[in-house]
Every structure is written in C-alpha cells, then in structure tokens.
Scaffold this active site. Structure first.
Site, mmCIF file in Angstrom:
data_model
loop_
_atom_site.group_PDB
_atom_site.id
_atom_site.type_symbol
_atom_site.label_atom_id
_atom_site.label_comp_id
_atom_site.label_asym_id
_atom_site.label_seq_id
_atom_site.Cartn_x
_atom_site.Cartn_y
_atom_site.Cartn_z
ATOM 1 N N SER A 36 -26.778 -29.538 41.288
ATOM 2 C CA SER A 36 -25.521 -29.803 40.605
ATOM 3 C C SER A 36 -25.796 -30.307 39.184
ATOM 4 O O SER A 36 -26.420 -29.606 38.391
ATOM 5 C CB SER A 36 -24.694 -30.795 41.430
ATOM 6 O OG SER A 36 -23.366 -30.844 40.982
ATOM 7 N N GLU A 63 -19.020 -22.761 47.739
ATOM 8 C CA GLU A 63 -18.846 -23.559 46.531
ATOM 9 C C GLU A 63 -18.461 -22.720 45.313
ATOM 10 O O GLU A 63 -18.106 -23.275 44.278
ATOM 11 C CB GLU A 63 -20.094 -24.396 46.230
ATOM 12 C CG GLU A 63 -21.356 -23.596 46.041
ATOM 13 C CD GLU A 63 -22.595 -24.470 45.816
ATOM 14 O OE1 GLU A 63 -22.513 -25.699 45.984
ATOM 15 O OE2 GLU A 63 -23.648 -23.909 45.487
ATOM 16 N N HIS A 75 -20.810 -27.701 48.783
ATOM 17 C CA HIS A 75 -21.628 -28.212 47.695
ATOM 18 C C HIS A 75 -22.505 -29.355 48.204
ATOM 19 O O HIS A 75 -22.039 -30.242 48.912
ATOM 20 C CB HIS A 75 -20.721 -28.705 46.571
ATOM 21 C CG HIS A 75 -21.425 -29.022 45.304
ATOM 22 N ND1 HIS A 75 -22.231 -28.107 44.649
ATOM 23 C CD2 HIS A 75 -21.453 -30.148 44.538
ATOM 24 C CE1 HIS A 75 -22.704 -28.657 43.546
ATOM 25 N NE2 HIS A 75 -22.259 -29.897 43.462
#
Length: 442
Positions: A187, A301, A342
């Site tokens: 991320s 995601e 995620h």
C-alpha cells in the site's frame, strides 16, 4: 554486535539474532524536523531487545489498534529499525520492509511483520519506521528557501534512504549480503518502494523491489510549488500566516498535526532532488533503476490498472514477476465473500498467521499451506539472481517472469496456485461487486 553507529545488544531467539528498536538516524525533532535524517552515533552498548515508539500518528484512547493496526507509544523520536538475522549466516539475502497505512498510520513493529519465518528460511529481514503525515511529506516556502537545491519535502522517503544506507553499511556484520537487498512494501509502503525505484538518491541501495497493492502507480506527483501553497494554508490555519522556518519547528508536533491537511501530508512531492518525476513518468521514460521487480494486487481491492501498466513497461528491461493474490482464510470467507481484501496477503507473505489478530482461533490447515507457499515465493525472490526468469516456490509450483512467449504470465496465488495470462485479469463487469478484479470466466 558493533555497527557503524555503535555497539548493540540483541537476543538469540530460536535460530534468529533479533535486534529491536535500533536507531538508524538522529531523532528528527527540534531543528532536525523537516530536514534530511542525519547519521547517529552512540557510546557504549545500546540494548536492542524492545521495540521503539512508532512515529506520531492517531492512536485510540482505549488501547485498541488504530486503522494501521498499531497500539502503543508514539514519538517524533522514531527513526528506528528492527532486524531478524539467521544465526550464523554469511551473505544471507536481505529484505527491507516498508509498512502501509496511507502514510499516516502504522509501524514496522506489528506482529504481522515479524521476521522469524524469514530468518528461519535464511533471509535477513529489516523493518523500519519512517515519518508519517505532514512530518513525513510536507512543504512550505520558508523550509524550501533554507535548503536551496534540496533535498526537500519528501522526508519519509529520505528516512527510507537513510535506513537503506545504514543496512548497506552494516548488513555484513549481521551475516547479510549488502549486495543482495530487496526493498518491499505494501500500500503506502509500496508507493514508497516505487518512488525509491524512481528516485535518483536511491540508486545502488537495493537490487530488487516488490510493490504490493499500491493504487498510486499512475498518480501524478505533487509539484513543489503546489505543495508549498498547501503548506502555507496549513500554517495559516494554525495561526502562522507568514511563518518562518523557526516558527514552524517551534510548533508542538501534536498541534501541527491537528490541521487536517498537515495530518495527512503528501507522499510524492516533485522537489527536483528526491523526486524529479512521477512514478509512471519515470517508467514510461525507461529511467527507473535497473532492479529485479515483483508486483501484484489482491482480488478484492481494484488496484490492477497501474500494476498492469508498470509491469508492461518494466518487462522490456529486467525480468518482472507479477502475482494476483486470491485467497481468504477459511474463517473469514463469510466476511470477505468477494476475494482477498486490501492487506489480506500480509500474514501469508510473512507467514505470521499464528499471530494474526483476525484469526483468534488460529489458521486452518489450508490457510497454513497457502501461507507456506506464498512466503516461499517471497523467499525465492530474495534469494534469486537479479537476472532470474523463474522462481522455485517449493513443492511443484514454479513461477515464470512475464514474457511475450508466456502471454505475460501472472502467478495466481490461491488455494490452488496456477499461472495465468495477464490479459485474463480485467476490471469488474457492470453490476459486479466494486473493488474486485475479475477474470474473463467470472
């Protein structure tokens, strides 16, 4: 253990030498706030048996984990790293982890990121903490003026660069190979990793990189002038409309972060030194560092587009390994019916399902088997030659690098791992659940 900063006392845990809370730079507060990190040296032997505080971030008063999974002390004195090194190793591959959390929350200290499994499998793991929010990514004309040509604004990236330099200088002392370093992140940490693959200041500090689930690959960077204008607005909101650098640094950090724009900061500022262009622009120009690359996304995601584009661009240079993670632990399938969410891959990559807070009853046999496979793939990447075109993940699963001859192969990491052509991954059809990435047969 003697390092370039001073002596450390760690601990032997099973087959790993573990050093926690090791400072890699001076504390970035006072006059060092909003400056490049400076090397640190200490006298005597520094105990390294407990984690240091995380960088300043919102934490819950009741002691429960915040959205980044962190609960514990926070401080501006947070530029520390943690090391899990195989006992007795010589020239072990090194992996340096950048955690996710939007650049606002999180820590390298989380149990999910502990390196016991990597050390067990012959890899030295380093996790770091870096400045967050506006302390990690912020600009103001008064700060820019004192730095001249920089580096400027991208303090979280500068922290990671300082940590990588420390690792390169000291890896061999812990049994690691300074010439075989893999930088990886998830991320916001993957965005940082991609920014460092495209930063002139990071050249030569690592030989491989892994981008896990970043949606920021196609996002333009923020021009320095625009970032400075946002910084001026933040300062004015805090009662400093014509602030000097001294006045800004005199602000209590908690008060500075009370401004929403300052609290969130900016992750990619085109300052001309740390970042000269955006991630996508650099890859399109073929000017990224020549490193072996792995990148991928999860099945629920919706972050595939930028990943596919970067994979296509990078494939013309060095080998590229692309994955698609599509596994949900058995106990969580009712909660996550559309696929892996995620950050869902993290306890599989680190093989830390036994401490995963979402599985209080522990993993199933199938969960454990998938975690062993996924973790083995990351270990294989760390151990691979930089010209490798295949990874042996153990068992009978071999992962080829993308190429025209194999339809730009992608490793589908699920209960039954397999290799699929890249063009079978696409955006959801109309009416499908948002966030999920679909294959043609869905």
């Amino acid at each position: 253990m003697r390092t370039t900063s001073g002596a450390l006392e760690g601990s032997l845990e099973d087959d790993a030498l573990v050093f926690r809370g090791v400072p890699y730079a001076k504390p970035p507060f006072g006059d060092l706030r909003w400056r490049a990190p400076e090397p640190i040296v200490w006298d005597g032997v520094k105990p390294a048996k407990s984690f240091g505080p995380a960088c300043l971030q919102p934490v819950n008063d009741d002691g429960s984990p915040n959205p980044g999974g962190y609960a514990g002390p926070v401080s501006e004195d947070c530029l520390r790293l943690n090391i899990w090194a195989p006992s007795g190793a010589r020239k072990a591959p090194v992996m340096v982890w950048l955690f996710g959390g939007g650049g606002v929350v999180g820590s390298g200290n989380l149990p999910t990121y502990h390196g016991d499994a990597f050390a067990r499998d012959g890899v030295m793991l380093v996790t770091i903490d870096y400045r967050l929010g506006g302390l990690g990514g912020w600009a103001h004309p008064a700060l820019s003026a004192e730095k001249g040509d920089g580096p400027n604004a991208n303090y979280a990236l500068m922290d990671a660069i300082a940590a990588l330099r420390w690792v390169k200088e000291n890896a061999e002392r812990f049994g690691g190979d300074p010439g075989n370093v893999t930088l990886f992140g998830e991320s916001a940490g993957a965005t940082m990793t991609a920014n460092l693959v495209t930063s002139p200041l990071a050249e030569g500090l690592f030989q491989k990189a892994i981008f896990q689930s970043t949606g920021s690959l196609p996002t333009p960077g923020t021009p320095l002038a625009q970032a400075e204008a946002r910084g001026e607005a933040s300062a004015a909101a805090l009662g400093l409309p014509n602030a000097t650098a001294e006045q800004l640094r005199a602000l209590p950090a908690e008060r500075f972060l009370s401004d929403r724009a300052a609290a969130f900061g900016l992750r990619t500022i085109i300052d001309g030194t740390v970042k000269t262009a955006s991630i996508m622009e650099t890859f399109e120009a073929g000017q990224e560092h020549d490193v072996l690359l792995m990148l991928g996304t999860n099945s629920d995601e919706g972050r595939l587009v930028g990943t596919q584009r970067i994979a296509e661009l990078a494939e013309t240079g060095t080998p590229v390994f692309q994955y698609f993670f599509d596994y949900v632990p058995e106990a969580l399938r009712e909660r996550d019916p559309n696929g892996a969410p995620h950050a869902g891959e993290l306890p599989f990559v680190f093989e830390t399902l036994a401490t995963y807070q979402l599985l209080p009853q522990g993993p199933s046999a199938e969960d454990t088997r998938v975690a062993s496979l996924v973790h083995s793939c990351w270990v294989a990447f760390a151990k691979a030659d930089t010209a490798a075109t295949r990874l042996d993940c153990g068992g009978d699963f071999t992962w080829p690098a993308r190429s025209k001859s194999n339809d730009h192969a992608v490793a589908w990491l699920g209960a039954q791992p397999r290799i699929v052509p890249a063009d079978t991954l696409r955006s959801p059809p109309n009416g499908a659940e948002p966030g999920r990435t679909w294959r043609d047969e869905d």
